[in-house]
Design a protein around this motif. Structure first.
Motif, PDB file in Angstrom:
ATOM      1  N   VAL A 152       1.021  -1.189  -0.154  1.00  0.00           N
ATOM      2  CA  VAL A 152      -0.013  -0.110  -0.081  1.00  0.00           C
ATOM      3  C   VAL A 152       0.929   1.387   0.112  1.00  0.00           C
ATOM      4  N   ARG A 153       2.064   1.311   0.769  1.00  0.00           N
ATOM      5  CA  ARG A 153       2.865   2.165   0.799  1.00  0.00           C
ATOM      6  C   ARG A 153       3.634   2.584  -0.569  1.00  0.00           C
ATOM      7  N   GLN A 155       2.363   1.829  -3.345  1.00  0.00           N
ATOM      8  CA  GLN A 155       1.285   2.138  -4.338  1.00  0.00           C
ATOM      9  C   GLN A 155       0.911   3.646  -4.008  1.00  0.00           C
ATOM     10  N   GLN A 156       1.063   3.935  -2.981  1.00  0.00           N
ATOM     11  CA  GLN A 156       0.853   5.522  -2.698  1.00  0.00           C
ATOM     12  C   GLN A 156       1.823   6.405  -3.089  1.00  0.00           C
ATOM     13  N   GLN A 157       3.204   5.756  -3.140  1.00  0.00           N
ATOM     14  CA  GLN A 157       4.528   6.690  -3.815  1.00  0.00           C
ATOM     15  C   GLN A 157       4.336   6.548  -4.919  1.00  0.00           C
ATOM     16  N   ILE A 184      -4.112  -2.885  -2.181  1.00  0.00           N
ATOM     17  CA  ILE A 184      -4.075  -1.991  -3.402  1.00  0.00           C
ATOM     18  C   ILE A 184      -5.055  -2.219  -4.264  1.00  0.00           C
ATOM     19  N   HIS A 188      -3.904  -2.651  -9.827  1.00  0.00           N
ATOM     20  CA  HIS A 188      -2.381  -2.407  -9.864  1.00  0.00           C
ATOM     21  C   HIS A 188      -1.525  -3.656 -10.257  1.00  0.00           C
TER      22      HIS A 188
END
Length: 372
Positions: A152-153, A155-157, A184, A188
């Motif tokens: 998730v981190r 993906q957010q980046q 996610i 993705h």
């Protein structure tokens, strides 16, 4: 002495910490243990190379590389740095295998040759800067909740693709991917890497079929590399495309896998192929066979990854890049080199040569040997 004759070779050990251990099915990596090669020619040109040895993959360590490099350096002293094929022949006569440390010499020689030609390394290799390179980001092996949080981190980046380390039991690996997809979402881009962890073809097929609902782009090295004769059966039965990694070290491995129709994709690493010269041969074989190619690496700094990025600009068949390990470092020892931009975009230096050097501060106190 020729102006481009090798005048001196310096060998350095490079140790750097990681933000956290990087864990795969073959074991954890707790710190960076690399070797840097610096070659100087009679006319004052300097080339840099780097390798990241891996005990369980290429059978080398920072200590074996440091010792073998001294044999290689003595053999190459006085050789024309522009004769890269001849230099590789010398190294191969000196010692069999040892592809990791040979790759560091190969990169440094290509750096010099491209500088002498006045071309960025990708152009010297016949490539063009006409495509955008993006890197994935890798989720280390661990509990599902931790792997989900990391995915998730990433993906957010903004990383456009996420690679997930697997290679344990069917139940454990499916739980990991289920958790990551829950975090996610279904769309993705997601790939997996078992690092030979599913010990038989039947076990691999079972896991791959169980993972089919989770929309996996490809799977790297599902079974032990010595079982390459079974890889075609795994590919035929798998709903997920298979990518050879550990079983595809050099051009001879690539030719064998193509002849066996073992899989539709290869992952090329300079530390497996002995460097750029032989990696290009894998690319050519893959292109001719209509394969999809990825360029990746081990735990190289941005210097080694810069060499890999130059290679990635040489072929339209190279569609995936796995250049994320420098982002796991707590310190960056490289000046110049590739730049990481938002959304996983990689910018490659457009100056003559490799376009990357190691900051002298990191070499000043490093263990070293000099052959001159």
């Amino acid at each position: 002495m020729l102006p481009t004759a090798i005048r001196s070779i310096e060998i350095f050990k490079l140790f750097l910490p990681l933000h956290e251990p990087f864990i795969i099915s073959l074991g954890p990596i707790k710190e960076v243990q690399n070797v840097v090669i610096r070659i100087r020619t009679a006319d004052g040109c300097t080339g840099y190379g780097e390798c990241s040895p891996y005990l369980t993959i290429n059978g080398e360590s920072v200590d074996t590389c440091f010792v073998v490099a001294q044999y290689l350096a003595r053999g190459l002293h006085g050789h024309d740095a522009l004769d890269i094929a001849g230099a590789l022949a010398i190294m191969n006569r000196i010692i069999y295998a040892n592809s990791s440390i040979k790759s560091a010499f190969d990169i440094a020689l290509h750096d010099i040759a491209a500088q002498q030609a006045g071309l960025p390394l990708y152009a010297f290799l016949g490539g063009k800067s006409d495509k955008v390179l993006t890197t994935d980001m890798t989720v280390s092996l661990g509990p599902p909740a931790k792997m989900q949080a990391d995915a998730v981190r990433f993906q957010q980046q903004g990383f456009p693709a996420i690679k997930v380390k697997l290679g344990e039991t069917l139940e454990a690996d499916v739980a990991r991917i289920r958790a990551i997809r829950a975090g996610i979402g279904p769309d993705h881009l997601l790939s997996i890497d078992a690092n030979q962890g599913w010990h038989t073809a039947d076990a691999a097929i079972a896991v791959l079929r169980a993972l089919a609902p989770y929309h996996i782009a490809h799977c790297e090295e599902p079974i032990a590399r010595h079982l390459f004769m079974d890889l075609a059966r795994v590919s035929a039965a798998s709903p997920i495309p298979i990518m050879a990694d550990e079983s595809c070290g050099d051009e001879h491995d690539a030719a064998r896998l193509i002849q066996l129709r073992a899989c539709p994709q290869f992952n090329i690493k300079l530390g497996k192929s002995s460097g750029l010269h032989r990696a290009r041969k894998i690319v050519e074989l893959g292109e001719a066979a209509g394969l999809t190619l990825q360029v990746g690496g081990f735990m190289e700094s941005r210097l080694g990854m810069t060499a890999a990025a130059h290679l990635a600009l040489t072929s339209a068949a190279i569609r995936h890049c796995d250049f994320d390990t420098p982002l796991m470092y707590t310190e960056d020892p490289v000046l110049g080199g590739i730049c990481y931009r938002p959304n996983g975009i990689i910018e490659v230096p457009d100056v003559p040569g490799l376009g990357a050097i190691i900051n002298e501060e990191y070499l000043r106190n490093a263990e070293k040997q000099v052959i001159e």
